[in-house]
Design an enzyme around this catalytic site. Sequence first.
Site, PDB file in Angstrom:
ATOM      1  N   GLY A 229       0.792  -1.238   0.000  1.00  9.84           N
ATOM      2  CA  GLY A 229       0.000   0.000   0.000  1.00  9.84           C
ATOM      3  C   GLY A 229       0.815   1.274   0.000  1.00  9.84           C
ATOM      4  N   GLY A 273       5.078  -4.311  -2.532  1.00 12.07           N
ATOM      5  CA  GLY A 273       5.348  -4.725  -3.903  1.00 12.07           C
ATOM      6  C   GLY A 273       5.717  -3.510  -4.730  1.00 12.07           C
ATOM      7  N   ARG A 274       4.722  -2.626  -4.889  1.00  9.51           N
ATOM      8  CA  ARG A 274       4.885  -1.443  -5.741  1.00  9.51           C
ATOM      9  C   ARG A 274       6.074  -0.569  -5.310  1.00  9.51           C
ATOM     10  NH1 ARG A 274       0.339   0.340  -8.302  1.00  9.51           N
ATOM     11  NH2 ARG A 274      -0.870  -0.717  -6.712  1.00  9.51           N
ATOM     12  N   ARG A 309      -2.432  -1.507 -16.464  1.00 10.51           N
ATOM     13  CA  ARG A 309      -2.919  -0.497 -15.513  1.00 10.51           C
ATOM     14  C   ARG A 309      -3.634   0.686 -16.184  1.00 10.51           C
ATOM     15  NH1 ARG A 309      -0.111   2.192 -12.463  1.00 10.51           N
ATOM     16  NH2 ARG A 309      -1.423   2.073 -10.623  1.00 10.51           N
ATOM     17  N   CYS A 339      -7.857  -4.766 -30.199  1.00 10.76           N
ATOM     18  CA  CYS A 339      -9.167  -4.310 -30.684  1.00 10.76           C
ATOM     19  C   CYS A 339     -10.004  -3.837 -29.497  1.00 10.76           C
ATOM     20  CB  CYS A 339      -9.864  -5.438 -31.421  1.00 10.76           C
ATOM     21  SG  CYS A 339      -8.885  -6.061 -32.773  1.00 10.76           S
ATOM     22  N   GLU A 340      -9.472  -2.899 -28.777  1.00 12.31           N
ATOM     23  CA  GLU A 340     -10.111  -2.330 -27.580  1.00 12.31           C
ATOM     24  C   GLU A 340      -9.728  -0.862 -27.548  1.00 12.31           C
ATOM     25  OE1 GLU A 340     -11.979  -3.073 -25.125  1.00 12.31           O
ATOM     26  OE2 GLU A 340     -11.928  -5.229 -24.791  1.00 12.31           O
TER      27      GLU A 340
HETATM   28  C1  LIG Z   1      -2.189  -9.137   0.384  1.00 13.17           C
HETATM   29  C2  LIG Z   1      -1.343  -8.156  -0.340  1.00 13.17           C
HETATM   30  N1  LIG Z   1      -0.144  -7.859   0.151  1.00 13.17           N
HETATM   31  C3  LIG Z   1       0.665  -6.983  -0.486  1.00 13.17           C
HETATM   32  C4  LIG Z   1       0.296  -6.376  -1.663  1.00 13.17           C
HETATM   33  C5  LIG Z   1       1.251  -5.442  -2.321  1.00 13.17           C
HETATM   34  O1  LIG Z   1       0.743  -4.187  -2.425  1.00 13.17           O
HETATM   35  P1  LIG Z   1       1.608  -3.014  -3.047  1.00 13.17           P
HETATM   36  O2  LIG Z   1       2.135  -3.484  -4.333  1.00 13.17           O
HETATM   37  O3  LIG Z   1       0.657  -1.893  -3.143  1.00 13.17           O
HETATM   38  O4  LIG Z   1       2.705  -2.729  -2.080  1.00 13.17           O
HETATM   39  C6  LIG Z   1      -0.960  -6.632  -2.205  1.00 13.17           C
HETATM   40  C7  LIG Z   1      -1.383  -5.987  -3.462  1.00 13.17           C
HETATM   41  O5  LIG Z   1      -2.285  -6.324  -4.137  1.00 13.17           O
HETATM   42  C8  LIG Z   1      -1.804  -7.557  -1.535  1.00 13.17           C
HETATM   43  O6  LIG Z   1      -3.002  -7.862  -2.033  1.00 13.17           O
END
Ligand SMILES: Cc1ncc(COP(=O)(O)O)c(C=O)c1O
Length: 416
Positions: A229, A273-274, A309, A339-340
Amino acid sequence: MKTPFISRERLAELTAQFPTPFHLYDEKGIRARARALHEAFAWNAGFKEYFAVKATPNPAILKILKEEGCGVDCASYVELLMSQKLGFAGDEIMFSSNNTPAEEFRLARELGAIINLDAYEDVAFLKEVAGIPKVISCRYNPGGVFELGTSIMDHPEEAKFGMTKAQLIQAFKDLKELGTEKFGIHALLASNTVSNDYYPALARQLFELAVEVLEATGIKLDFINLSGGVGVNYQPDGEENDIAVIGQGVRQAYEEILTPAGLGQVKIFTELGRFMLAPFGLLVTKVTHKKQTYRTYLGVDASAVNLLRPAMYGAYHHITNMDRPEGPTEIVDVVGSLCENNDKFAIQQELPVSQIGDTLVIHDTGAHGFSMGYQYNAKLRSSEILLEENGQARMIRRAERPEDYFATLYGFDFEK
Ligand SMILES: Cc1ncc(COP(=O)(O)O)c(C=O)c1O
């Protein structure tokens, strides 16, 4: 302005070697980011980042993160398998799934992964299909809206994830009876937050919950997982998150709430992740067509199958024309070949006047980029290239070929 992590000259060498489109990752940036995160949470003895595999499920990337001390957060059978094959130990694997198939719980149990239960109903289900582990986590959903200051960040009450407070406390009581010895809690209340206040505000909620859990059940939590997040700024200007400030904000909440409650041993986990990967990936694509109707269209050889995205969320990704650092500009839509009509990387954006053959890079595609791809129009997934710390480039996934697409079809022999 956004500055690509690779020079124009070096990228020209790479596009001569690897056909576009491809995703390019920057090892140096990934390592630096992992180190900055660890530095920011060094005050917490048990801190661990479980990288969200869904963001960038490539073994070469996961290995780099493993070397930097990260574990993995998995949400599916195949993500679990990949993590096992890469040598992640059970306690280095978080399994944050939802609506979980029995075989996924079974594999998670076999690997000794830390299961993060999404639903109260999963206590009975897990017991039945895979047995109750000694260590477990439960995912919390506080309901209502999640606000930071005066802004509404998200609507947890509308999210399918997690359990209510009453359910979580009951789940812990049940699990304790069933033999669980160590407990954790987890919540993800907003996505891609560009605010140093998100983690501290979430941490406060979870730390207060930890105190309530202690009062209601006598359980001293082992860990609190702040999940993902923490976002990145996809726009070319404006603020970026400062992980050092975020780490200190969480520390302050920890010392105000957990330490006085006798919970000063709680480990902090994250599942980013992000924040870990997005800025360290570029989607490299070439202009293949230029079309003029009511608008000017730049057709490129990438499409939404390579980066969903923008089509899915209307998300902004900044674009740089590597061949025209300056010069006159024009307003264009940058489009793929699906084709979108939502297959657009940019809508009415100002870009240098581009020519067929120019190389464009689409920024911040290192997380939830390649991995969200799909195969509409029987378009094939691209390759992934790693720009190593030593400056060498290495293919870490080849592009799909027609035979890959045909491989799962019955009654159709591609070789004939
Ligand atoms: C359970 C869970 N953990 C971690 C993440 C990673 O989130 P972010 O890429 O926003 O840091 C997600 C993203 O979908 C998630 O669903």
